[in-house]
Motif scaffolding. Structure first.
Motif, PDB file in Angstrom:
ATOM      1  N   HIS A 184      17.439 104.971  54.455  1.00 22.75           N
ATOM      2  CA  HIS A 184      18.308 104.148  55.298  1.00 22.75           C
ATOM      3  C   HIS A 184      19.652 103.832  54.643  1.00 22.75           C
ATOM      4  O   HIS A 184      20.686 103.846  55.319  1.00 22.75           O
ATOM      5  CB  HIS A 184      17.596 102.860  55.696  1.00 22.75           C
ATOM      6  N   PRO A 185      19.720 103.560  53.333  1.00 25.29           N
ATOM      7  CA  PRO A 185      21.025 103.234  52.740  1.00 25.29           C
ATOM      8  C   PRO A 185      22.013 104.387  52.690  1.00 25.29           C
ATOM      9  O   PRO A 185      23.130 104.207  52.190  1.00 25.29           O
ATOM     10  CB  PRO A 185      20.650 102.779  51.318  1.00 25.29           C
ATOM     11  N   CYS A 186      21.652 105.559  53.187  1.00 24.23           N
ATOM     12  CA  CYS A 186      22.587 106.690  53.161  1.00 24.23           C
ATOM     13  C   CYS A 186      23.840 106.407  53.984  1.00 24.23           C
ATOM     14  O   CYS A 186      24.876 107.059  53.788  1.00 24.23           O
ATOM     15  CB  CYS A 186      21.917 107.965  53.665  1.00 24.23           C
ATOM     16  N   LEU A 236      18.187 111.065  51.531  1.00 24.13           N
ATOM     17  CA  LEU A 236      17.819 110.418  50.273  1.00 24.13           C
ATOM     18  C   LEU A 236      18.872 110.673  49.202  1.00 24.13           C
ATOM     19  O   LEU A 236      19.208 109.761  48.420  1.00 24.13           O
ATOM     20  CB  LEU A 236      16.457 110.927  49.800  1.00 24.13           C
ATOM     21  N   ARG A 237      19.408 111.876  49.151  1.00 23.90           N
ATOM     22  CA  ARG A 237      20.427 112.207  48.153  1.00 23.90           C
ATOM     23  C   ARG A 237      21.637 111.274  48.286  1.00 23.90           C
ATOM     24  O   ARG A 237      22.203 110.811  47.292  1.00 23.90           O
ATOM     25  CB  ARG A 237      20.850 113.672  48.294  1.00 23.90           C
ATOM     26  N   HIS A 238      22.033 111.015  49.537  1.00 27.08           N
ATOM     27  CA  HIS A 238      23.163 110.115  49.767  1.00 27.08           C
ATOM     28  C   HIS A 238      22.771 108.656  49.585  1.00 27.08           C
ATOM     29  O   HIS A 238      23.622 107.815  49.276  1.00 27.08           O
ATOM     30  CB  HIS A 238      23.732 110.339  51.168  1.00 27.08           C
ATOM     31  N   ALA A 239      21.492 108.352  49.792  1.00 23.72           N
ATOM     32  CA  ALA A 239      21.047 106.954  49.726  1.00 23.72           C
ATOM     33  C   ALA A 239      20.830 106.476  48.296  1.00 23.72           C
ATOM     34  O   ALA A 239      21.054 105.301  47.994  1.00 23.72           O
ATOM     35  CB  ALA A 239      19.743 106.785  50.516  1.00 23.72           C
ATOM     36  N   ARG A 285      20.395 109.239  60.459  1.00 23.87           N
ATOM     37  CA  ARG A 285      19.268 108.318  60.567  1.00 23.87           C
ATOM     38  C   ARG A 285      18.667 108.345  61.967  1.00 23.87           C
ATOM     39  O   ARG A 285      17.441 108.294  62.133  1.00 23.87           O
ATOM     40  CB  ARG A 285      19.721 106.902  60.200  1.00 23.87           C
ATOM     41  N   ALA A 286      19.507 108.426  62.990  1.00 29.97           N
ATOM     42  CA  ALA A 286      18.991 108.480  64.354  1.00 29.97           C
ATOM     43  C   ALA A 286      18.191 109.754  64.585  1.00 29.97           C
ATOM     44  O   ALA A 286      17.137 109.738  65.237  1.00 29.97           O
ATOM     45  CB  ALA A 286      20.145 108.382  65.355  1.00 29.97           C
ATOM     46  N   GLU A 311      16.028 109.906  39.029  1.00 27.37           N
ATOM     47  CA  GLU A 311      16.064 111.373  39.011  1.00 27.37           C
ATOM     48  C   GLU A 311      16.284 111.897  40.430  1.00 27.37           C
ATOM     49  O   GLU A 311      15.338 112.250  41.134  1.00 27.37           O
ATOM     50  CB  GLU A 311      14.770 111.913  38.417  1.00 27.37           C
ATOM     51  N   ARG A 312      17.536 111.972  40.821  1.00 24.98           N
ATOM     52  CA  ARG A 312      17.849 112.258  42.228  1.00 24.98           C
ATOM     53  C   ARG A 312      17.404 113.650  42.653  1.00 24.98           C
ATOM     54  O   ARG A 312      16.803 113.808  43.710  1.00 24.98           O
ATOM     55  CB  ARG A 312      19.354 112.071  42.477  1.00 24.98           C
ATOM     56  N   ASP A 313      17.700 114.677  41.861  1.00 27.90           N
ATOM     57  CA  ASP A 313      17.312 116.040  42.247  1.00 27.90           C
ATOM     58  C   ASP A 313      15.804 116.168  42.384  1.00 27.90           C
ATOM     59  O   ASP A 313      15.298 116.761  43.349  1.00 27.90           O
ATOM     60  CB  ASP A 313      17.821 117.054  41.214  1.00 27.90           C
TER      61      ASP A 313
END
Length: 226
Positions: free
Chosen positions: A147-149, A103-106, A155-156, A197-199
């Protein structure tokens, strides 16, 4: 129950080989409880059912063993893996670390179509009391967020972990008041993500996963559980 209903992403959707299709079909049966723990799974029977040679069946079995859904033991053959509370905690703790990482990367890449998929999944879950519908929507919700990460290995791995976690939910859902709390936590999480608010979003996602897994574990380890 279809592969799409299980909310899977990269590897499972890409694996359209015969072995992949066999593994997906058997995984769905195991997760839903149609194949109960310790049920023998015979290569020859599966080969006949899918009109396949033993080579893709063995490959499918290896995939399911790697995911923790099948086990192979000397003189006992291949069987459906037991519902192991320790395995559930392992899967839960892995998800609680890896899903927030994804999620952080996405989040910088999340677009309105992704959030719309999550919203649709959330509504589907909130309006259904059918465990199969709810669980499929639950996986779609989670996958839409990370998924957008753009990290296919991650993801796999999350697909595999979520599939195993779903099996424990199916085994205990009738005895736990899981749905209202989970749905509300999903709605709160989506609101936090929309606010950017990513964190906080990553923290809440990890807490949500841990709380759900720990509740299932506590139920599975009750002394009076049959």
């Amino acid at each position: 129950m279809t592969k799409q209903e299980f909310g899977e992403t990269d590897r499972s959707l890409a694996d359209r080989s015969l072995a992949g299709r066999i593994a997906s079909a058997l995984a769905a049966r195991i997760v839903a409880g149609d194949l109960a723990p310790d049920t023998p799974v015979r290569q020859d029977h599966i080969a006949v059912e899918f009109q396949a040679s033993h080579v893709p069946v063995r490959e499918a079995f290896r995939k399911l063993e790697a995911q923790g859904l099948l086990i192979a033991a000397p003189r006992r053959g291949v069987r459906v893996a037991p519902l192991d509370p320790d395995a559930l905690i392992e899967v839960t703790e892995m998800r609680a670390v890896l899903e927030p990482l994804a999620l952080r990367h996405a989040m910088p890449k999340l677009a309105e179509p992704d959030l719309a998929v999550a919203e649709e999944a959330l509504l589907a879950a909130e309006t259904s009391r059918d465990i199969a519908v709810w669980e499929a929507a639950n996986r779609r919700f989670h996958a839409a967020l990370w998924h957008p990460c753009a990290m296919p290995r991650l993801r796999a791995t999350l697909d595999d972990l979520n599939r195993v976690a779903a099996r424990y939910l199916y085994a205990t859902w009738k005895e736990l008041a899981w749905q209202p709390r989970s749905d509300q936590e999903h709605r709160d999480l989506l609101a936090i993500i929309r606010s950017g608010e990513r964190d906080l979003a990553c923290e809440r996602l990890g807490d949500h996963i841990l709380a759900a897994g720990q509740a299932l574990h506590a139920h599975l380890t009750q002394p009076d559980r049959a």
